[in-house]
Motif scaffolding. Structure first.
Motif, PDB file in Angstrom:
ATOM      1  N   GLY A   4       0.843  -1.195  -0.019  1.00 43.97           N
ATOM      2  CA  GLY A   4       0.272   0.353   0.366  1.00 43.97           C
ATOM      3  C   GLY A   4       1.225   1.286   0.547  1.00 43.97           C
ATOM      4  N   SER A   5       1.445   0.602   0.898  1.00 42.02           N
ATOM      5  CA  SER A   5       2.444   1.964   1.048  1.00 42.02           C
ATOM      6  C   SER A   5       3.444   2.764  -0.557  1.00 42.02           C
ATOM      7  N   VAL A   6       4.343   1.631  -1.171  1.00 46.73           N
ATOM      8  CA  VAL A   6       4.429   1.783  -2.447  1.00 46.73           C
ATOM      9  C   VAL A   6       3.700   2.287  -3.075  1.00 46.73           C
ATOM     10  N   GLU A   7       2.743   1.956  -3.495  1.00 45.15           N
ATOM     11  CA  GLU A   7       1.127   1.712  -4.539  1.00 45.15           C
ATOM     12  C   GLU A   7       1.369   3.574  -4.243  1.00 45.15           C
ATOM     13  N   ARG A   8       1.317   4.199  -2.725  1.00 41.43           N
ATOM     14  CA  ARG A   8       0.734   5.582  -2.661  1.00 41.43           C
ATOM     15  C   ARG A   8       2.198   6.593  -2.750  1.00 41.43           C
ATOM     16  N   LEU A   9       3.105   6.058  -2.880  1.00 39.12           N
ATOM     17  CA  LEU A   9       4.302   6.885  -3.388  1.00 39.12           C
ATOM     18  C   LEU A   9       4.180   6.822  -4.373  1.00 39.12           C
ATOM     19  N   VAL A  10       3.627   5.550  -5.425  1.00 31.51           N
ATOM     20  CA  VAL A  10       3.867   5.893  -7.046  1.00 31.51           C
ATOM     21  C   VAL A  10       3.081   6.984  -7.352  1.00 31.51           C
ATOM     22  N   ARG A  11       1.408   7.184  -6.873  1.00 34.59           N
ATOM     23  CA  ARG A  11      -0.059   8.105  -7.261  1.00 34.59           C
ATOM     24  C   ARG A  11       1.403   9.428  -6.454  1.00 34.59           C
ATOM     25  N   GLU A  12       2.073   9.750  -5.351  1.00 35.32           N
ATOM     26  CA  GLU A  12       2.760  10.990  -5.177  1.00 35.32           C
ATOM     27  C   GLU A  12       2.964  11.614  -5.654  1.00 35.32           C
ATOM     28  N   ARG A  13       4.143  10.015  -6.244  1.00 34.97           N
ATOM     29  CA  ARG A  13       5.142  11.219  -6.938  1.00 34.97           C
ATOM     30  C   ARG A  13       5.772  10.052  -8.404  1.00 34.97           C
ATOM     31  N   PRO A  14       4.953  10.395  -9.713  1.00 32.45           N
ATOM     32  CA  PRO A  14       4.242   9.954 -10.240  1.00 32.45           C
ATOM     33  C   PRO A  14       5.962  10.524 -11.240  1.00 32.45           C
ATOM     34  N   ARG A  15       6.446   9.132 -11.585  1.00 28.74           N
ATOM     35  CA  ARG A  15       7.558   8.742 -12.461  1.00 28.74           C
ATOM     36  C   ARG A  15       7.096   8.191 -13.867  1.00 28.74           C
ATOM     37  N   PRO A  16       7.706   8.712 -15.217  1.00 28.54           N
ATOM     38  CA  PRO A  16       7.446   7.778 -16.153  1.00 28.54           C
ATOM     39  C   PRO A  16       7.080   6.350 -16.575  1.00 28.54           C
ATOM     40  N   ASN A  17       8.227   5.950 -15.445  1.00 27.47           N
ATOM     41  CA  ASN A  17       8.520   4.078 -15.768  1.00 27.47           C
ATOM     42  C   ASN A  17       8.230   3.131 -14.672  1.00 27.47           C
ATOM     43  N   THR A  18       6.572   3.961 -14.225  1.00 33.73           N
ATOM     44  CA  THR A  18       5.667   3.178 -13.295  1.00 33.73           C
ATOM     45  C   THR A  18       4.893   1.930 -13.158  1.00 33.73           C
ATOM     46  N   ALA A  19       4.488   2.178 -14.205  1.00 36.28           N
ATOM     47  CA  ALA A  19       3.032   1.212 -14.305  1.00 36.28           C
ATOM     48  C   ALA A  19       3.544  -0.222 -14.340  1.00 36.28           C
ATOM     49  N   GLY A  20       4.920  -0.358 -14.526  1.00 34.05           N
ATOM     50  CA  GLY A  20       4.345  -1.918 -14.664  1.00 34.05           C
ATOM     51  C   GLY A  20       4.986  -2.310 -12.756  1.00 34.05           C
ATOM     52  N   LEU A  21       4.816  -1.493 -11.917  1.00 34.28           N
ATOM     53  CA  LEU A  21       5.360  -1.282 -10.966  1.00 34.28           C
ATOM     54  C   LEU A  21       4.082  -1.335 -10.479  1.00 34.28           C
ATOM     55  N   LEU A  22       3.124  -1.033 -10.552  1.00 35.63           N
ATOM     56  CA  LEU A  22       2.087  -1.485  -9.928  1.00 35.63           C
ATOM     57  C   LEU A  22       0.730  -2.074 -11.278  1.00 35.63           C
ATOM     58  N   ALA A  23       1.628  -2.731 -11.774  1.00 34.61           N
ATOM     59  CA  ALA A  23       1.229  -3.580 -12.158  1.00 34.61           C
ATOM     60  C   ALA A  23       1.094  -4.838 -11.310  1.00 34.61           C
ATOM     61  N   SER A  24       2.752  -5.243 -10.969  1.00 30.09           N
ATOM     62  CA  SER A  24       3.170  -5.978 -10.237  1.00 30.09           C
ATOM     63  C   SER A  24       1.727  -6.575  -8.665  1.00 30.09           C
ATOM     64  N   ILE A  25       1.950  -5.516  -8.409  1.00 32.49           N
ATOM     65  CA  ILE A  25       1.444  -4.680  -7.086  1.00 32.49           C
ATOM     66  C   ILE A  25       0.440  -5.189  -6.983  1.00 32.49           C
TER      67      ILE A  25
END
Ligand SMILES: Nc1nc2c(ncn2[C@@H]2O[C@H](COP(=O)(O)OP(=O)(O)OP(=O)(O)O)[C@@H](O)[C@H]2O)c(=O)[nH]1
Ligand SMILES: [Mg+2]
Length: 512
Positions: free
Chosen positions: A363-384
């Motif tokens: 949950g925290s990693v997901e929140r980090l990605v949403r709060e500090r978006p980066r171009p290459n995070t789609a894969g990360l969200l998909a893995s979660i």
């Protein structure tokens, strides 16, 4: 499948790759690696003087945390296993300052060496106590304290977003259901990406011996009140269970000294009329009197350690047959409610330790990605998302939270059954199936067949809406899990040496 250490670690590593240039995020992500490998982090929280530090000592089985009426817990303090005792201040600026280990009457003196409570993020205590091997215990400052900063620090701790201090589970002590208590629990509940944290919280009605003005049946009254809260209070949506606990009796029982036993026995063996006079009030108990040879100092000491209720109870237990200090110690602990707290922590928190950690971290990693978006995070969200969907341990936590906070339109018995099946009353197959602990395998199998048929038909019924059908499928999956637990246990009995499924559920979990 279960979420394993390697899958969750891989997600944290991937996130570290993405945020390598962001020092604050790296620090938080690094802390998740440690959290995954550590035992369960269990925090004790609640309003000022609720009895938090006393209960924490009872759980450890030693009087370490300062509790005296004059002192309050000002800083978050971690107690974790170490082969030698050690006290470190962990400052907000990242420094770690070692302090000498000093004790006063057994308790640690948490001396901050000139650093202010504002500078110290937390105090890290390593202690060679066996019970800390399987749990890191975290003592917290009372909320709604006179000092606003103290409350803020404690609340921050539970709405920590991604600070390294986040707890995996919490015992929330309340003396009465009181507006501040509920507000606090609600704040805690709303932390994980908007999802309920109910599954992490046990509410304990504390200082239970004081309910009913310390009469000998106080603990029974406390049990009745806890039962009422458990069934219909607002607490149901905020905590998995409500139990009464008298921390002082538990601490006194677990750390009873022979000299104290002898003094208590002396009281137990007094002539009845004299004993009744002595035990009538605190004032009578500590007054100079010819009724007893025990000095005023000794009586004051007993009062500090056990309270008047505890002294009365101990005398009654000794007269009832607890004629050695170890028998009295056991009986006091039993009466205190500590055993129920420990059982709950084992069943619900330690049994799910890895899933609770994984849930918090993902949950925290997901929140980090949403709060500090980066171009290459789609894969990360998909893995979660993939891991969360595939891991039934994580799914069960969500189902349990949902059943507690936003139950679907099913009748009360069906909802209660669903809650039990997903582990709300314990994780063993018999608990999930709603059978007695000694139910034979044939009865378990029969029950499994019945439940599978029932929940599958509910899931497939055209009258069931999509959302509820999804929940029913989750319940079916949990029944199947219980069934495979039973099969593997059978195989184990047959001597083929396979590990029982219940041991494998948290495969990869460090603290299972
Ligand atoms: N009678 C009775 N007294 C208790 C019990 N638990 C704690 N106390 C007393 O209540 C007082 C506060 O206990 P603590 O354990 O220090 O409470 P706390 O919640 O840690 O307090 P803060 O850290 O100051 O918020 C002490 O004097 C304890 O002896 C209990 O179960 N029964
Ligand atoms: Mg305290």
């Amino acid at each position: 499948m279960s979420a394993g250490l390697s899958e969750v670690s891989r997600i944290v590593d991937d996130a570290l790759g993405v945020y390598a240039d962001d020092a604050a995020s790296v620090e938080v992500l690094e802390s998740f690696r440690a959290r995954l490998r550590e035992p369960l982090r269990l925090a004790v929280a609640g309003i000022v003087k609720a009895g938090k530090s006393t209960l924490l000592n009872a759980l450890i089985g030693e009087r370490i945390a300062p509790t005296d009426a004059g002192e309050c817990t000002r800083t978050i303090t971690w107690y974790r296993y170490g082969s030698t005792a050690r006290v470190d201040l962990r400052l907000h600026d990242g420094r770690r300052i070692s302090r000498p280990v000093r004790r006063h009457e057994g308790r640690l003196v948490l001396d901050m060496g000139g650093y202010t409570a504002e500078e110290v993020a937390w105090i890290d205590v390593a202690w060679p106590s066996e019970s800390l091997r399987s749990t890191v215990l975290i003592d917290t400052p009372g909320i709604a304290s006179l000092s606003v900063e103290n409350s803020v620090r404690s609340t921050d701790f539970f709405i920590p977003r991604d600070t390294p201090t986040a707890a995996d589970a919490i015992i929330y002590l309340l003396r009465h259901v009181h507006a501040e208590d509920l507000k606090f629990l609600e704040a805690f509940r709303d932390t994980a990406a908007g999802e309920s944290q109910t599954v992490n919280a046990l509410a304990a009605l504390s200082r239970a011996d004081e309910i009913g003005s310390g009469r000998i049946d106080s603990l029974l009254s406390a049990a009745k009140i806890a039962d009422r809260y458990r069934r219909d209070g607002e607490l149901r949506a905020l905590a998995l269970d409500v139990v009464p606990v008298a921390g002082l009796l538990a601490e006194g029982g677990r750390t009873l000294r022979e000299s104290e036993f002898i003094a208590l026995r002396h009281i137990a063996l007094m002539d009845r009329a004299a004993r009744d006079r002595l035990l009538l009030t605190v004032d009578r108990f500590t007054r100079a009197t010819d009724d007893t040879a025990l000095s005023v100092d000794v009586r004051r000491g007993l009062l500090r350690r056990f309270g008047l209720f505890g002294v009365r109870l101990a005398a009654a237990l000794i007269r009832g047959g607890a004629t050695t200090s170890s028998a009295l110690s056991d009986r006091l602990v039993q009466q205190s409610g500590l055993v129920e707290v420990q059982r709950f922590v084992d069943d619900q928190f330690r049994g799910r330790a890895f899933a609770l950690k994984a849930r918090g971290i993902l949950g925290s990693v997901e929140r980090l990605v949403r709060e500090r978006p980066r171009p290459n995070t789609a894969g990360l969200l998909a893995s979660i998302e993939r891991l969360t969907a595939q891991s039934h341990d994580l799914r069960e936590l969500s189902l349990l939270a949902e059943l507690r906070t936003a139950p679907p339109a099913l009748d009360a018995d069906t909802l209660a059954e669903a809650e039990r099946i997903v582990g709300g009353a314990g994780l063993s197959p018999v608990r999930r199936l709603g059978l007695g602990d000694d139910a034979p395998p044939s009865a378990q199998r029969e029950r499994i067949d019945h439940l599978l048929a029932h929940w599958r038909s509910l899931a497939e019924s055209p009258l069931t809406d999509r959302h509820t059908a999804d929940l029913c499928r989750g319940v079916v999956r949990s029944v199947e899990g219980a069934a495979s637990g039973l099969l593997t246990a059978d195989a184990g009995e047959a001597g083929d040496g396979r590990v029982a499924a219940s041991d494998a559920v948290l495969s990869g979990g460090p603290a299972a």
